[in-house]
Design a protein around this motif. Sequence first.
Motif, PDB file in Angstrom:
ATOM      1  N   SER A  11       0.849  -1.195   0.000  1.00  0.00           N
ATOM      2  CA  SER A  11       0.000   0.000   0.000  1.00  0.00           C
ATOM      3  C   SER A  11       0.883   1.243   0.000  1.00  0.00           C
ATOM      4  O   SER A  11       2.088   1.153   0.250  1.00  0.00           O
ATOM      5  CB  SER A  11      -0.930   0.014   1.219  1.00  0.00           C
ATOM      6  N   ARG A  12       0.274   2.406  -0.242  1.00  0.00           N
ATOM      7  CA  ARG A  12       1.041   3.660  -0.261  1.00  0.00           C
ATOM      8  C   ARG A  12       1.595   4.006   1.114  1.00  0.00           C
ATOM      9  O   ARG A  12       2.601   4.700   1.225  1.00  0.00           O
ATOM     10  CB  ARG A  12       0.192   4.806  -0.776  1.00  0.00           C
ATOM     11  N   THR A  13       0.945   3.535   2.174  1.00  0.00           N
ATOM     12  CA  THR A  13       1.403   3.860   3.532  1.00  0.00           C
ATOM     13  C   THR A  13       2.316   2.792   4.132  1.00  0.00           C
ATOM     14  O   THR A  13       2.786   2.955   5.253  1.00  0.00           O
ATOM     15  CB  THR A  13       0.201   4.099   4.464  1.00  0.00           C
ATOM     16  N   SER A  14       2.563   1.724   3.401  1.00  0.00           N
ATOM     17  CA  SER A  14       3.445   0.660   3.903  1.00  0.00           C
ATOM     18  C   SER A  14       4.871   1.146   4.086  1.00  0.00           C
ATOM     19  O   SER A  14       5.575   0.702   4.988  1.00  0.00           O
ATOM     20  CB  SER A  14       3.458  -0.535   2.954  1.00  0.00           C
ATOM     21  N   VAL A  15       5.291   2.027   3.194  1.00  0.00           N
ATOM     22  CA  VAL A  15       6.664   2.527   3.233  1.00  0.00           C
ATOM     23  C   VAL A  15       6.687   4.045   3.132  1.00  0.00           C
ATOM     24  O   VAL A  15       5.722   4.675   2.701  1.00  0.00           O
ATOM     25  CB  VAL A  15       7.532   1.918   2.102  1.00  0.00           C
ATOM     26  N   LYS A  16       7.826   4.617   3.532  1.00  0.00           N
ATOM     27  CA  LYS A  16       8.113   6.044   3.403  1.00  0.00           C
ATOM     28  C   LYS A  16       9.424   6.173   2.643  1.00  0.00           C
ATOM     29  O   LYS A  16      10.183   5.205   2.539  1.00  0.00           O
ATOM     30  CB  LYS A  16       8.296   6.692   4.783  1.00  0.00           C
ATOM     31  N   TYR A  17       9.700   7.371   2.185  1.00  0.00           N
ATOM     32  CA  TYR A  17      10.920   7.611   1.427  1.00  0.00           C
ATOM     33  C   TYR A  17      11.698   8.773   2.028  1.00  0.00           C
ATOM     34  O   TYR A  17      11.121   9.708   2.568  1.00  0.00           O
ATOM     35  CB  TYR A  17      10.577   7.922  -0.038  1.00  0.00           C
ATOM     36  N   ARG A  18      13.019   8.686   1.887  1.00  0.00           N
ATOM     37  CA  ARG A  18      13.888   9.753   2.368  1.00  0.00           C
ATOM     38  C   ARG A  18      15.084   9.844   1.411  1.00  0.00           C
ATOM     39  O   ARG A  18      15.612   8.818   0.964  1.00  0.00           O
ATOM     40  CB  ARG A  18      14.349   9.432   3.794  1.00  0.00           C
ATOM     41  N   LYS A  19      15.507  11.048   1.141  1.00  0.00           N
ATOM     42  CA  LYS A  19      16.674  11.258   0.280  1.00  0.00           C
ATOM     43  C   LYS A  19      17.924  10.759   0.992  1.00  0.00           C
ATOM     44  O   LYS A  19      18.156  11.069   2.157  1.00  0.00           O
ATOM     45  CB  LYS A  19      16.817  12.750  -0.046  1.00  0.00           C
ATOM     46  N   ASP A  20      18.724   9.975   0.280  1.00  0.00           N
ATOM     47  CA  ASP A  20      19.963   9.399   0.825  1.00  0.00           C
ATOM     48  C   ASP A  20      21.114   9.852  -0.068  1.00  0.00           C
ATOM     49  O   ASP A  20      21.152   9.516  -1.249  1.00  0.00           O
ATOM     50  CB  ASP A  20      19.856   7.873   0.845  1.00  0.00           C
ATOM     51  N   THR A  21      22.035  10.609   0.499  1.00  0.00           N
ATOM     52  CA  THR A  21      23.184  11.099  -0.273  1.00  0.00           C
ATOM     53  C   THR A  21      24.499  10.457   0.178  1.00  0.00           C
ATOM     54  O   THR A  21      25.575  10.992  -0.075  1.00  0.00           O
ATOM     55  CB  THR A  21      23.291  12.634  -0.165  1.00  0.00           C
ATOM     56  N   SER A  22      24.408   9.309   0.816  1.00  0.00           N
ATOM     57  CA  SER A  22      25.622   8.631   1.269  1.00  0.00           C
ATOM     58  C   SER A  22      26.406   8.056   0.087  1.00  0.00           C
ATOM     59  O   SER A  22      25.853   7.835  -0.991  1.00  0.00           O
ATOM     60  CB  SER A  22      25.262   7.507   2.254  1.00  0.00           C
ATOM     61  N   TYR A  23      27.676   7.819   0.298  1.00  0.00           N
ATOM     62  CA  TYR A  23      28.577   7.225  -0.695  1.00  0.00           C
ATOM     63  C   TYR A  23      28.624   8.025  -2.005  1.00  0.00           C
ATOM     64  O   TYR A  23      28.754   7.449  -3.088  1.00  0.00           O
ATOM     65  CB  TYR A  23      28.195   5.767  -0.966  1.00  0.00           C
ATOM     66  N   MET A  82      26.346   9.390  -3.705  1.00  0.00           N
ATOM     67  CA  MET A  82      25.247   9.078  -4.620  1.00  0.00           C
ATOM     68  C   MET A  82      23.992   9.778  -4.113  1.00  0.00           C
ATOM     69  O   MET A  82      23.907  10.151  -2.950  1.00  0.00           O
ATOM     70  CB  MET A  82      24.959   7.571  -4.643  1.00  0.00           C
ATOM     71  N   VAL A  83      23.018   9.914  -4.983  1.00  0.00           N
ATOM     72  CA  VAL A  83      21.706  10.393  -4.573  1.00  0.00           C
ATOM     73  C   VAL A  83      20.732   9.265  -4.847  1.00  0.00           C
ATOM     74  O   VAL A  83      20.564   8.839  -5.996  1.00  0.00           O
ATOM     75  CB  VAL A  83      21.288  11.667  -5.349  1.00  0.00           C
ATOM     76  N   ARG A  84      20.145   8.748  -3.765  1.00  0.00           N
ATOM     77  CA  ARG A  84      19.211   7.632  -3.871  1.00  0.00           C
ATOM     78  C   ARG A  84      17.985   7.922  -3.017  1.00  0.00           C
ATOM     79  O   ARG A  84      17.989   8.825  -2.193  1.00  0.00           O
ATOM     80  CB  ARG A  84      19.848   6.330  -3.368  1.00  0.00           C
ATOM     81  N   HIS A 134      15.008   1.390   8.385  1.00  0.00           N
ATOM     82  CA  HIS A 134      15.623   1.329   7.051  1.00  0.00           C
ATOM     83  C   HIS A 134      15.380  -0.062   6.472  1.00  0.00           C
ATOM     84  O   HIS A 134      15.682  -1.072   7.110  1.00  0.00           O
ATOM     85  CB  HIS A 134      17.130   1.592   7.172  1.00  0.00           C
ATOM     86  N   LEU A 135      14.825  -0.103   5.259  1.00  0.00           N
ATOM     87  CA  LEU A 135      14.571  -1.379   4.579  1.00  0.00           C
ATOM     88  C   LEU A 135      15.505  -1.591   3.397  1.00  0.00           C
ATOM     89  O   LEU A 135      15.880  -2.716   3.096  1.00  0.00           O
ATOM     90  CB  LEU A 135      13.117  -1.438   4.089  1.00  0.00           C
ATOM     91  N   GLY A 136      15.855  -0.524   2.718  1.00  0.00           N
ATOM     92  CA  GLY A 136      16.684  -0.603   1.526  1.00  0.00           C
ATOM     93  C   GLY A 136      16.525   0.666   0.713  1.00  0.00           C
ATOM     94  O   GLY A 136      16.344   1.750   1.269  1.00  0.00           O
ATOM     95  N   HIS A 137      16.550   0.531  -0.618  1.00  0.00           N
ATOM     96  CA  HIS A 137      16.435   1.680  -1.520  1.00  0.00           C
ATOM     97  C   HIS A 137      15.515   1.328  -2.682  1.00  0.00           C
ATOM     98  O   HIS A 137      15.301   0.149  -2.975  1.00  0.00           O
ATOM     99  CB  HIS A 137      17.816   2.077  -2.053  1.00  0.00           C
ATOM    100  N   VAL A 138      15.003   2.356  -3.350  1.00  0.00           N
ATOM    101  CA  VAL A 138      14.165   2.148  -4.537  1.00  0.00           C
ATOM    102  C   VAL A 138      14.848   2.818  -5.722  1.00  0.00           C
ATOM    103  O   VAL A 138      15.419   3.908  -5.599  1.00  0.00           O
ATOM    104  CB  VAL A 138      12.713   2.666  -4.335  1.00  0.00           C
ATOM    105  N   PHE A 139      14.801   2.128  -6.869  1.00  0.00           N
ATOM    106  CA  PHE A 139      15.443   2.601  -8.096  1.00  0.00           C
ATOM    107  C   PHE A 139      14.429   2.589  -9.230  1.00  0.00           C
ATOM    108  O   PHE A 139      13.418   1.876  -9.176  1.00  0.00           O
ATOM    109  CB  PHE A 139      16.643   1.707  -8.435  1.00  0.00           C
ATOM    110  N   ASP A 140      14.720   3.332 -10.282  1.00  0.00           N
ATOM    111  CA  ASP A 140      13.809   3.444 -11.424  1.00  0.00           C
ATOM    112  C   ASP A 140      14.161   2.485 -12.559  1.00  0.00           C
ATOM    113  O   ASP A 140      13.979   2.815 -13.733  1.00  0.00           O
ATOM    114  CB  ASP A 140      13.825   4.884 -11.960  1.00  0.00           C
ATOM    115  N   ASP A 141      14.631   1.297 -12.240  1.00  0.00           N
ATOM    116  CA  ASP A 141      14.994   0.328 -13.282  1.00  0.00           C
ATOM    117  C   ASP A 141      14.252  -1.008 -13.114  1.00  0.00           C
ATOM    118  O   ASP A 141      14.763  -2.056 -13.489  1.00  0.00           O
ATOM    119  CB  ASP A 141      16.506   0.105 -13.299  1.00  0.00           C
ATOM    120  N   GLY A 142      13.058  -0.948 -12.581  1.00  0.00           N
ATOM    121  CA  GLY A 142      12.274  -2.165 -12.357  1.00  0.00           C
ATOM    122  C   GLY A 142      11.346  -2.482 -13.515  1.00  0.00           C
ATOM    123  O   GLY A 142      11.277  -1.741 -14.499  1.00  0.00           O
ATOM    124  N   PRO A 143      10.608  -3.565 -13.400  1.00  0.00           N
ATOM    125  CA  PRO A 143       9.698  -3.997 -14.473  1.00  0.00           C
ATOM    126  C   PRO A 143       8.366  -3.236 -14.445  1.00  0.00           C
ATOM    127  O   PRO A 143       8.074  -2.482 -13.513  1.00  0.00           O
ATOM    128  CB  PRO A 143       9.483  -5.474 -14.143  1.00  0.00           C
TER     129      PRO A 143
END
Length: 173
Positions: free
Chosen positions: A114-126, A128-130, A141-150
């Motif tokens: 669902s839209r409320t299952s997760v939240k997002y935050r800008k990560d500029t570590s290493y 990079m901007v993720r 913290h669960l991980g990261h999201v990228f724009d290269d999925g199916p």
Amino acid sequence: MNSVIKKAGLVCFLLLAGSRCFAQSGNFKAKNPYYSRTITTPLKVSNAVWKKILTPELYQVAREGATETAFTGKYYELDEKGMYYCAVCGNPLFLSTSKFATTCGWPSFYQPVSRTSVKYRKDTSYHMVRSEVLCGRCDSHLGHVFDDGPKPTGKRFCMNSVCLDFVPVSKIK
């Protein structure tokens, strides 16, 4: 008797391999008063409290933003029907039907439950901007999201297995 020996051998192997899969055992959840698969009210719990409840590996990744080593997570290649929950608080995160195979080394999903299952935050570590993905209930913290999925979303939610708790469809109530 054979199954008991096999299970004991598997537990010993996992402990020796440093997998810490035992962190998600019933005893772990029993010691965590904030773990619930049905309550979705946001939690405000200090890291000092989480540190007393969570295993060291889960605390390091979920509360300090570390990343588990690629290709080592218990859910990286799991192909079973069910639901993935936050290992810290039990919040529903992803359906197995949104999981897809990747070569990135972590379990990947194209959308949260669902839209409320997760939240997002800008990560500029290493240098990079993720976009960091956090649990919508406990801010872990669960991980990261990228724009290269199916399709249909084009997103790849690249998650740490240690932060996930999988429940097969046969055990979902």
